[in-house]
Design a protein around this motif. Sequence first.
Motif, PDB file in Angstrom:
ATOM      1  N   LYS A 150       0.840  -1.192   0.000  1.00 21.81           N
ATOM      2  CA  LYS A 150       0.000   0.000   0.000  1.00 21.81           C
ATOM      3  C   LYS A 150       0.875   1.243   0.000  1.00 21.81           C
ATOM      4  CE  LYS A 150      -3.892   2.086   2.502  1.00 21.81           C
ATOM      5  NZ  LYS A 150      -4.799   1.929   3.670  1.00 21.81           N
ATOM      6  N   TYR A 151       0.576   2.180  -0.887  1.00 23.40           N
ATOM      7  CA  TYR A 151       1.303   3.438  -1.008  1.00 23.40           C
ATOM      8  C   TYR A 151       0.349   4.595  -0.713  1.00 23.40           C
ATOM      9  CZ  TYR A 151       5.077   0.799  -3.172  1.00 23.40           C
ATOM     10  OH  TYR A 151       6.090  -0.099  -3.399  1.00 23.40           O
ATOM     11  N   ARG A 152       0.798   5.501   0.164  1.00 26.75           N
ATOM     12  CA  ARG A 152      -0.037   6.634   0.566  1.00 26.75           C
ATOM     13  C   ARG A 152       0.537   7.930   0.005  1.00 26.75           C
ATOM     14  NH1 ARG A 152      -0.803   7.779   6.855  1.00 26.75           N
ATOM     15  NH2 ARG A 152       0.870   9.282   6.547  1.00 26.75           N
ATOM     16  N   TYR A 153      -0.354   8.831  -0.353  1.00 36.75           N
ATOM     17  CA  TYR A 153       0.073  10.100  -0.946  1.00 36.75           C
ATOM     18  C   TYR A 153       1.110  10.789  -0.073  1.00 36.75           C
ATOM     19  CZ  TYR A 153       0.094  14.944  -2.403  1.00 36.75           C
ATOM     20  OH  TYR A 153       0.510  16.198  -2.799  1.00 36.75           O
ATOM     21  N   TYR A 154       2.170  11.301  -0.750  1.00 36.36           N
ATOM     22  CA  TYR A 154       3.242  12.024  -0.049  1.00 36.36           C
ATOM     23  C   TYR A 154       3.316  13.482  -0.515  1.00 36.36           C
ATOM     24  CZ  TYR A 154       7.778  13.136   1.937  1.00 36.36           C
ATOM     25  OH  TYR A 154       8.800  13.712   2.661  1.00 36.36           O
ATOM     26  N   ASP A 155       3.553  13.686  -1.806  1.00 38.13           N
ATOM     27  CA  ASP A 155       3.582  15.055  -2.309  1.00 38.13           C
ATOM     28  C   ASP A 155       3.437  15.038  -3.830  1.00 38.13           C
ATOM     29  OD1 ASP A 155       6.011  14.299  -3.385  1.00 38.13           O
ATOM     30  OD2 ASP A 155       7.225  15.636  -2.165  1.00 38.13           O
ATOM     31  N   MET A 156       3.329  16.224  -4.410  1.00 36.39           N
ATOM     32  CA  MET A 156       3.322  16.341  -5.863  1.00 36.39           C
ATOM     33  C   MET A 156       4.119  17.574  -6.256  1.00 36.39           C
ATOM     34  SD  MET A 156      -0.661  17.338  -6.555  1.00 36.39           S
ATOM     35  CE  MET A 156      -1.506  18.668  -5.684  1.00 36.39           C
ATOM     36  N   SER A 157       4.634  17.545  -7.472  1.00 40.65           N
ATOM     37  CA  SER A 157       5.504  18.627  -7.912  1.00 40.65           C
ATOM     38  C   SER A 157       5.469  18.732  -9.428  1.00 40.65           C
ATOM     39  CB  SER A 157       6.945  18.375  -7.429  1.00 40.65           C
ATOM     40  OG  SER A 157       7.438  17.156  -7.979  1.00 40.65           O
ATOM     41  N   VAL A 158       5.977  19.847  -9.908  1.00 42.10           N
ATOM     42  CA  VAL A 158       6.212  20.040 -11.340  1.00 42.10           C
ATOM     43  C   VAL A 158       7.708  20.280 -11.494  1.00 42.10           C
ATOM     44  CG1 VAL A 158       5.774  21.457 -13.367  1.00 42.10           C
ATOM     45  CG2 VAL A 158       3.911  20.965 -11.754  1.00 42.10           C
ATOM     46  N   THR A 159       8.396  19.382 -12.195  1.00 37.45           N
ATOM     47  CA  THR A 159       9.846  19.477 -12.351  1.00 37.45           C
ATOM     48  C   THR A 159      10.185  19.861 -13.790  1.00 37.45           C
ATOM     49  OG1 THR A 159      10.166  17.155 -13.018  1.00 37.45           O
ATOM     50  CG2 THR A 159      10.060  17.622 -10.654  1.00 37.45           C
ATOM     51  N   GLN A 160      11.400  20.402 -13.956  1.00 37.14           N
ATOM     52  CA  GLN A 160      11.850  20.702 -15.305  1.00 37.14           C
ATOM     53  C   GLN A 160      13.348  20.492 -15.413  1.00 37.14           C
ATOM     54  OE1 GLN A 160      10.651  25.115 -14.898  1.00 37.14           O
ATOM     55  NE2 GLN A 160      12.307  25.161 -16.402  1.00 37.14           N
ATOM     56  N   ILE A 161      13.795  20.191 -16.629  1.00 37.58           N
ATOM     57  CA  ILE A 161      15.211  19.918 -16.881  1.00 37.58           C
ATOM     58  C   ILE A 161      15.967  21.235 -16.945  1.00 37.58           C
ATOM     59  CG2 ILE A 161      16.851  18.960 -18.531  1.00 37.58           C
ATOM     60  CD1 ILE A 161      14.695  16.962 -19.356  1.00 37.58           C
ATOM     61  N   ASP A 162      17.066  21.302 -16.175  1.00 37.75           N
ATOM     62  CA  ASP A 162      17.864  22.524 -16.090  1.00 37.75           C
ATOM     63  C   ASP A 162      19.269  22.328 -16.679  1.00 37.75           C
ATOM     64  OD1 ASP A 162      18.037  25.248 -15.135  1.00 37.75           O
ATOM     65  OD2 ASP A 162      19.417  24.525 -13.607  1.00 37.75           O
ATOM     66  N   PHE A 163      19.640  21.048 -16.902  1.00 41.12           N
ATOM     67  CA  PHE A 163      20.977  20.747 -17.433  1.00 41.12           C
ATOM     68  C   PHE A 163      20.948  19.358 -18.057  1.00 41.12           C
ATOM     69  CE2 PHE A 163      25.098  18.703 -17.066  1.00 41.12           C
ATOM     70  CZ  PHE A 163      25.960  19.655 -17.585  1.00 41.12           C
ATOM     71  N   MET A 164      21.760  19.166 -19.119  1.00 39.62           N
ATOM     72  CA  MET A 164      21.833  17.862 -19.771  1.00 39.62           C
ATOM     73  C   MET A 164      23.269  17.605 -20.208  1.00 39.62           C
ATOM     74  SD  MET A 164      18.414  18.023 -22.223  1.00 39.62           S
ATOM     75  CE  MET A 164      19.224  19.137 -23.370  1.00 39.62           C
ATOM     76  N   GLU A 165      23.706  16.355 -20.038  1.00 37.74           N
ATOM     77  CA  GLU A 165      25.016  15.938 -20.537  1.00 37.74           C
ATOM     78  C   GLU A 165      25.029  14.426 -20.669  1.00 37.74           C
ATOM     79  OE1 GLU A 165      29.805  15.910 -19.437  1.00 37.74           O
ATOM     80  OE2 GLU A 165      28.352  16.737 -18.015  1.00 37.74           O
ATOM     81  N   GLY A 166      25.601  13.924 -21.775  1.00 35.80           N
ATOM     82  CA  GLY A 166      25.752  12.494 -21.933  1.00 35.80           C
ATOM     83  C   GLY A 166      24.666  11.882 -22.800  1.00 35.80           C
ATOM     84  N   GLU A 167      24.475  10.577 -22.618  1.00 35.34           N
ATOM     85  CA  GLU A 167      23.575   9.801 -23.462  1.00 35.34           C
ATOM     86  C   GLU A 167      22.240   9.550 -22.764  1.00 35.34           C
ATOM     87  OE1 GLU A 167      26.039   6.602 -25.797  1.00 35.34           O
ATOM     88  OE2 GLU A 167      26.907   6.804 -23.797  1.00 35.34           O
ATOM     89  N   PHE A 168      21.172   9.506 -23.593  1.00 33.72           N
ATOM     90  CA  PHE A 168      19.833   9.269 -23.070  1.00 33.72           C
ATOM     91  C   PHE A 168      19.053   8.418 -24.058  1.00 33.72           C
ATOM     92  CE2 PHE A 168      21.350  13.386 -21.589  1.00 33.72           C
ATOM     93  CZ  PHE A 168      21.272  13.222 -20.218  1.00 33.72           C
ATOM     94  N   ASN A 169      18.097   7.660 -23.525  1.00 32.85           N
ATOM     95  CA  ASN A 169      17.294   6.811 -24.413  1.00 32.85           C
ATOM     96  C   ASN A 169      16.044   7.541 -24.921  1.00 32.85           C
ATOM     97  OD1 ASN A 169      15.924   6.843 -21.977  1.00 32.85           O
ATOM     98  ND2 ASN A 169      15.459   4.653 -21.956  1.00 32.85           N
ATOM     99  N   TRP A 170      16.071   8.842 -24.874  1.00 23.30           N
ATOM    100  CA  TRP A 170      15.095   9.711 -25.545  1.00 23.30           C
ATOM    101  C   TRP A 170      15.802  11.043 -25.805  1.00 23.30           C
ATOM    102  CZ3 TRP A 170      15.929  10.715 -20.586  1.00 23.30           C
ATOM    103  CH2 TRP A 170      15.569  11.936 -20.032  1.00 23.30           C
ATOM    104  N   ILE A 171      15.156  11.973 -26.453  1.00 23.66           N
ATOM    105  CA  ILE A 171      15.782  13.265 -26.739  1.00 23.66           C
ATOM    106  C   ILE A 171      15.218  14.301 -25.774  1.00 23.66           C
ATOM    107  CG2 ILE A 171      16.192  15.053 -28.463  1.00 23.66           C
ATOM    108  CD1 ILE A 171      15.885  12.958 -30.630  1.00 23.66           C
ATOM    109  N   PRO A 172      15.926  14.592 -24.682  1.00 29.77           N
ATOM    110  CA  PRO A 172      15.414  15.561 -23.701  1.00 29.77           C
ATOM    111  C   PRO A 172      15.541  16.983 -24.231  1.00 29.77           C
ATOM    112  CG  PRO A 172      17.619  14.845 -23.092  1.00 29.77           C
ATOM    113  CD  PRO A 172      17.245  14.045 -24.308  1.00 29.77           C
ATOM    114  N   LYS A 173      14.759  17.867 -23.647  1.00 27.50           N
ATOM    115  CA  LYS A 173      14.808  19.277 -24.007  1.00 27.50           C
ATOM    116  C   LYS A 173      14.979  20.112 -22.749  1.00 27.50           C
ATOM    117  CE  LYS A 173      11.897  18.928 -28.142  1.00 27.50           C
ATOM    118  NZ  LYS A 173      13.006  19.270 -29.062  1.00 27.50           N
TER     119      LYS A 173
END
Length: 426
Positions: A150-173
């Motif tokens: 059982k998992y109980r609500y903890y918090d919610m947020s809106v995140t965004q990418i501020d930096f990128m380096e290296g390889e990824f299995n999608w194309i981040p922006k």
Amino acid sequence: MTNTAGLGSVNCTSCGAGLSVLGGGRVLSHVCGYCGAVLDTQDGYKQVDSIGKRNHPDSPVKIGQTLTLDGVEFTVIGTLGVVERYGGQTWKWVEHQIFSPTHGYLWLNFEEGQLTWTRKVRDFNMGHWLSASTVERSEVPPTRMYDGEKYRYYDMSVTQIDFMEGEFNWIPKLGEKKSVVNLLGPDAMLSLVKSQTEREVELTRLLPRAETAKDLGIPESALGRVGSAHPLTPYQPLPEEGLLRKVLAATAIIAALIGIVFWFNSGQEVFASDRVALPALPQTYEFQIENTGQLARLNLETTLNNQWTTFGTEVRGPGGDVVLSAERTISYYAGRSGGESWSEGNRNGAILFRPTQSGTYTASLAVTQGSSTTVGDVGLRVSQGKPTGFWVFALAVVAALGWLFVAGRRAMHSKRRFAGSDWNDD
């Protein structure tokens, strides 16, 4: 530049810098750590975007390092700087994409001196999806079940990418946003993540600092000081805590039962007087006491009815010394009200004392005050060898407090885990 399968490096098509190739065939993008160019690995490393020169986020984890998770070796292939802003506050952390040729892509996260790892969950029932709007309409913290937990609500947020380096299995922006609803379970965080294009479910677990730092080949001090307690910090039970809790509970119950038996055990009767009318008091009685190791009991038995009376008594030992001087008020009232009988009080009263020596004792009994001192009669019974339940009751209390302490540790740990939750009952 070459792009042969299995090659360990390529050259950035923007600045020419050498870039390590670590992430396997499903890598879709490679962000140059020198110039910030975003390269499409499926189109000859063609530049499709650029983040420019940006400060590297603070993380002791570097691309190319390896670590073992659940017996599988993973390599760090990419770094994302992530930021959340809310109410004038800013939170930053780092997420490193890691790769295993046999187990694919996971995330190694670093925040406030703690390391966690995240994997995608494919078998969550998406019909039980929890959105931010559903949370806001809920009157109690929402819960969801996954894999029997059982998992109980903890918090919610809106995140965004501020930096990128290296390889990824999608194309981040850069600036790419995600809405996240986190639910806390016994030993993991379940995250329901919604981006502009898809919904995903992730499961995050805490990693041990010292062991993980050693596995990465860095000193634990490189992780820095731990911030606030992580909600996934595991509970540290006492040695044999389960057995200890059972023993304390059993001790408290058994000791309380023995104490009750002792309490109602009046001992061995050594004297019983005839009842006398209250106007005939004071009276003096003699009786023999042999047991000096336990308490003696004077029991006053009356026929009081809708009245109260205070009796005074003085007990002297074989040498004439006073061993007890006390008063006991007895009251009894009864009647009928609303067609029902009622009563309160008790017609009997008891006084305990500890004999100092064996021999003949005398007890005087008199009326000191009362609502009526001329109606009713009283008799005296004396018993010896009455056991005291004090010590077993004390043991019961100590054992019960011990049980509460042991049980309360886990409850307090659970409370501390949710201390950082943004749920507000108001």
